[in-house]
Write an enzyme that holds these catalytic residues in place. Sequence first.
Site, PDB file in Angstrom:
ATOM      1  N   ALA A  93       0.795  -1.225   0.000  1.00 53.96           N
ATOM      2  CA  ALA A  93       0.000   0.000   0.000  1.00 53.96           C
ATOM      3  C   ALA A  93       0.831   1.280   0.000  1.00 53.96           C
ATOM      4  CB  ALA A  93      -0.930  -0.010   1.210  1.00 53.96           C
TER       5      ALA A  93
ATOM      6  N   THR B 149       0.086   5.262  -1.737  1.00 54.55           N
ATOM      7  CA  THR B 149      -0.367   6.412  -0.937  1.00 54.55           C
ATOM      8  C   THR B 149       0.041   7.726  -1.608  1.00 54.55           C
ATOM      9  OG1 THR B 149       1.559   6.043   0.477  1.00 54.55           O
ATOM     10  CG2 THR B 149      -0.544   5.288   1.327  1.00 54.55           C
TER      11      THR B 149
ATOM     12  N   ARG C 286      -5.011  -0.604   5.974  1.00 54.47           N
ATOM     13  CA  ARG C 286      -4.427  -1.487   6.989  1.00 54.47           C
ATOM     14  C   ARG C 286      -3.331  -0.809   7.796  1.00 54.47           C
ATOM     15  NH1 ARG C 286      -5.248  -7.410   5.311  1.00 54.47           N
ATOM     16  NH2 ARG C 286      -4.526  -7.808   7.378  1.00 54.47           N
TER      17      ARG C 286
ATOM     18  N   GLN D 281       0.800  -6.460  -3.688  1.00 54.37           N
ATOM     19  CA  GLN D 281      -0.424  -6.745  -2.934  1.00 54.37           C
ATOM     20  C   GLN D 281      -1.523  -5.758  -3.301  1.00 54.37           C
ATOM     21  OE1 GLN D 281       0.837  -7.600   1.484  1.00 54.37           O
ATOM     22  NE2 GLN D 281       2.425  -6.380   0.510  1.00 54.37           N
TER      23      GLN D 281
ATOM     24  N   ILE E  30      -4.345  -3.689  -5.274  1.00 54.53           N
ATOM     25  CA  ILE E  30      -5.418  -4.127  -6.170  1.00 54.53           C
ATOM     26  C   ILE E  30      -5.955  -2.941  -6.964  1.00 54.53           C
ATOM     27  CG2 ILE E  30      -6.110  -6.109  -4.758  1.00 54.53           C
ATOM     28  CD1 ILE E  30      -8.214  -4.414  -3.395  1.00 54.53           C
ATOM     29  N   ASP E  31      -5.167  -1.850  -7.016  1.00 55.36           N
ATOM     30  CA  ASP E  31      -5.675  -0.563  -7.508  1.00 55.36           C
ATOM     31  C   ASP E  31      -5.448  -0.301  -8.983  1.00 55.36           C
ATOM     32  OD1 ASP E  31      -2.924   0.035  -7.617  1.00 55.36           O
ATOM     33  OD2 ASP E  31      -2.975   0.930  -5.610  1.00 55.36           O
TER      34      ASP E  31
ATOM     35  N   HIS F  79      -3.015 -10.197  -5.113  1.00 58.18           N
ATOM     36  CA  HIS F  79      -4.360 -10.170  -4.516  1.00 58.18           C
ATOM     37  C   HIS F  79      -5.442  -9.779  -5.524  1.00 58.18           C
ATOM     38  CE1 HIS F  79      -2.448  -9.553  -0.249  1.00 58.18           C
ATOM     39  NE2 HIS F  79      -2.428 -10.806  -0.644  1.00 58.18           N
TER      40      HIS F  79
ATOM     41  N   THR G 241       5.595  -1.866   2.127  1.00 55.72           N
ATOM     42  CA  THR G 241       4.858  -2.945   2.788  1.00 55.72           C
ATOM     43  C   THR G 241       5.639  -3.388   4.006  1.00 55.72           C
ATOM     44  OG1 THR G 241       4.092  -5.231   2.649  1.00 55.72           O
ATOM     45  CG2 THR G 241       5.892  -4.615   1.178  1.00 55.72           C
TER      46      THR G 241
ATOM     47  N   ASN H 199      11.165   1.781   3.167  1.00 51.25           N
ATOM     48  CA  ASN H 199       9.895   1.979   3.877  1.00 51.25           C
ATOM     49  C   ASN H 199      10.043   3.154   4.845  1.00 51.25           C
ATOM     50  OD1 ASN H 199       7.215   0.677   4.056  1.00 51.25           O
ATOM     51  ND2 ASN H 199       7.702   0.441   6.220  1.00 51.25           N
TER      52      ASN H 199
END
Length: 234
Positions: free
Chosen positions: A21, A25, A33, A97, A99-100, A115, A182, A206
């Site tokens: 994610a 962003t 999450r 991961q 899904i966008d 995913h 992540t 990260n």
Amino acid sequence: MANPHQALYDEAKAMVFLTGAGVSTASGIPDFRSANGLYQQNQRAEYYLSHQYFATDPAGFYDYCQQNLYFPDAKPNVIHQKQAALTQQDRATVITQNIDNLYELAETKHLIDFHGNLYDLYCVKCHQKVSLVDYQTSRIHSSDGGEIRPNIVLYDEPIDSQNVQKSVAAMQQADLVVIVGTSMRVYPFAGLLDYVNPRAKVIAVNQEPLQLPIAFEMVTTDASQYFKELKINA
Ligand SMILES: [Zn+2]
């Protein structure tokens, strides 16, 4: 400023980006999450995004997805674009991961949507593809009355076995693994680290430092800045 790993990226022939994610962003897609999402909200998401909920309250499932998951105006950012460019040189695979659909919009050539993808919609009755516009109009497939759903992995559903096999193979062949955006805490995605080629260098980029069960180099920084500084050499 130069990217601290420029030489590694220049030389690598089989990179794997493991992403989540934090990559999206910067495109304005919230991470439901993340730390600012309360534990309770996470629990609710796991309930609303389950096949059990879809099967028992399809209207509620539809409303939840429409209100929380779809950002059709979002655009890929520099992280998607630089990673996509490396895949176009046939030197990298992205396993995400997310899904966008932003990696698709960035024209990522070697991409595994671990995913699934929110914009890949189908009718559960006839299995025909359905467009987003049709889904936004109604959750019911007009030609046969079947329920439409996004082809995403719900919390009580297994990962597509082909995606698992392709991901494991990419990890086993990798010479450079870069974890971006992540925390690597969601399984089975996090389990991909078990398959990392022992000769591969592993880097994590990260905002928050990570704890991982393997040797790696932590780069605690803004991933957008890190990828902005990376030059893609032909
Ligand atoms: Zn149908």
